[in-house]
Scaffold this motif. Structure first.
Motif, PDB file in Angstrom:
ATOM      1  N   GLN A 105       0.855  -1.190   0.000  1.00 15.32           N
ATOM      2  CA  GLN A 105       0.000   0.000   0.000  1.00 15.32           C
ATOM      3  C   GLN A 105       0.890   1.238   0.000  1.00 15.32           C
ATOM      4  OE1 GLN A 105      -3.292  -0.291   2.836  1.00 15.32           O
ATOM      5  NE2 GLN A 105      -3.408  -2.468   2.445  1.00 15.32           N
ATOM      6  N   CYS A 106       1.435   1.624   1.156  1.00 17.53           N
ATOM      7  CA  CYS A 106       2.303   2.816   1.140  1.00 17.53           C
ATOM      8  C   CYS A 106       3.618   2.523   0.430  1.00 17.53           C
ATOM      9  CB  CYS A 106       2.554   3.323   2.560  1.00 17.53           C
ATOM     10  SG  CYS A 106       3.778   2.363   3.477  1.00 17.53           S
ATOM     11  N   GLY A 107       4.030   1.276   0.409  1.00 19.18           N
ATOM     12  CA  GLY A 107       5.247   0.887  -0.311  1.00 19.18           C
ATOM     13  C   GLY A 107       6.540   1.032   0.475  1.00 19.18           C
ATOM     14  N   TYR A 108       6.428   1.479   1.706  1.00 23.93           N
ATOM     15  CA  TYR A 108       7.668   1.755   2.457  1.00 23.93           C
ATOM     16  C   TYR A 108       8.400   0.474   2.885  1.00 23.93           C
ATOM     17  CZ  TYR A 108      10.855   4.578   5.218  1.00 23.93           C
ATOM     18  OH  TYR A 108      11.978   5.196   5.704  1.00 23.93           O
ATOM     19  N   CYS A 109       7.633  -0.536   3.257  1.00 27.87           N
ATOM     20  CA  CYS A 109       8.266  -1.803   3.653  1.00 27.87           C
ATOM     21  C   CYS A 109       8.648  -2.642   2.441  1.00 27.87           C
ATOM     22  CB  CYS A 109       7.329  -2.630   4.537  1.00 27.87           C
ATOM     23  SG  CYS A 109       5.937  -3.364   3.612  1.00 27.87           S
ATOM     24  N   THR A 110       8.087  -2.284   1.277  1.00 26.56           N
ATOM     25  CA  THR A 110       8.101  -3.179   0.105  1.00 26.56           C
ATOM     26  C   THR A 110       9.500  -3.551  -0.403  1.00 26.56           C
ATOM     27  OG1 THR A 110       6.000  -2.147  -0.446  1.00 26.56           O
ATOM     28  CG2 THR A 110       6.991  -3.555  -2.135  1.00 26.56           C
ATOM     29  N   ARG A 142       2.953  -2.043   8.110  1.00 23.42           N
ATOM     30  CA  ARG A 142       1.853  -1.401   8.842  1.00 23.42           C
ATOM     31  C   ARG A 142       0.559  -1.408   8.056  1.00 23.42           C
ATOM     32  NH1 ARG A 142       2.935   3.395  12.903  1.00 23.42           N
ATOM     33  NH2 ARG A 142       4.054   2.063  14.344  1.00 23.42           N
ATOM     34  N   CYS A 143       0.638  -1.617   6.749  1.00 25.57           N
ATOM     35  CA  CYS A 143      -0.528  -1.370   5.900  1.00 25.57           C
ATOM     36  C   CYS A 143      -1.321  -2.621   5.529  1.00 25.57           C
ATOM     37  CB  CYS A 143      -0.105  -0.697   4.597  1.00 25.57           C
ATOM     38  SG  CYS A 143       0.868   0.800   4.809  1.00 25.57           S
ATOM     39  N   THR A 144      -0.644  -3.677   5.113  1.00 26.54           N
ATOM     40  CA  THR A 144      -1.336  -4.742   4.371  1.00 26.54           C
ATOM     41  C   THR A 144      -1.994  -5.806   5.237  1.00 26.54           C
ATOM     42  OG1 THR A 144       0.654  -6.122   4.264  1.00 26.54           O
ATOM     43  CG2 THR A 144       0.332  -4.524   2.470  1.00 26.54           C
TER      44      THR A 144
HETATM   45  S1  FES Z   1       2.899  -1.334   2.542  1.00 23.96           S
HETATM   46 FE1  FES Z   1       2.996   0.253   4.029  1.00 23.96          FE
HETATM   47  S2  FES Z   1       4.285  -0.583   5.526  1.00 23.96           S
HETATM   48 FE2  FES Z   1       3.979  -2.233   4.187  1.00 23.96          FE
END
Ligand code: FES
Ligand code: FES
Length: 170
Positions: A105-110, A142-144
């Protein structure tokens, strides 16, 4: 044992995504910062206590948290970051599967999650759901809610086992 002076800079060589790069670093400088300074800004920093895995890269074929290594320790190593996965614009099967299964989602962990998944599938080409969850347990999202990440990794494992050998030694 090598002894460094305070503020002394040390020349290091890193092979990142197949390209040899030289830089000068203070011995205390963390690998994650050096990679980002060298332009690999897909390597992210999500914590300061080695928990989140957003900084995960492959170093000499192993997944490592680059926030918990000194850059001097990585001297002369081969590193792969998320920027090095696609070949001539063609996505790596793990990247493709993340896209297909809405695993971000936010792509930060991706970037870190994808590098960990690449390593996991190299170690265990046909993991069970439990093994996948265990294999990415050093990577927080945090998102998925993780479910779609697990599905993406499962799908990528099938793709990799069905062929595309050019991708199997990342
Ligand atoms: S996609 Fe947002 S922290 Fe994993
Ligand atoms: S930045 Fe969180 S583990 Fe490296």
């Amino acid at each position: 044992m090598k002894v460094y002076e305070k503020d002394q800079k040390v020349k290091i060589t890193l092979k990142v995504n197949g390209k040899t790069l030289e830089t000068e670093v203070e011995p205390r400088r963390l690998l994650v910062h050096v990679l980002r300074d060298l332009g690999f800004t897909g390597v992210h920093i999500g914590c300061d206590t080695s928990n989140c895995g957003a900084c995960t890269v492959l170093m000499n074929g192993k997944s490592v948290k680059s926030c918990t290594l000194l850059a001097v320790e990585a001297n002369n190593s081969e590193i792969v970051t998320v920027e090095g996965l696609a070949k001539d614009g063609k996505l790596h099967p793990v990247q493709e599967a993340f896209w297909d299964h809405h695993a971000l989602q936010c792509g930060y962990c991706t970037p870190g999650m994808i590098m960990q998944s690449v390593w996991l599938l190299k170690e265990n080409p046909n993991p069970t759901e439990e093994e996948i969850r265990e294999g990415i347990s050093g990577n927080l999202c945090r998102c998925t809610g993780y479910q779609n990440i697990v599905e993406a990794i499962k799908a990528a494992s099938e793709k990799l086992r069905l062929g595309q050998p050019q991708y199997q030694h990342q």
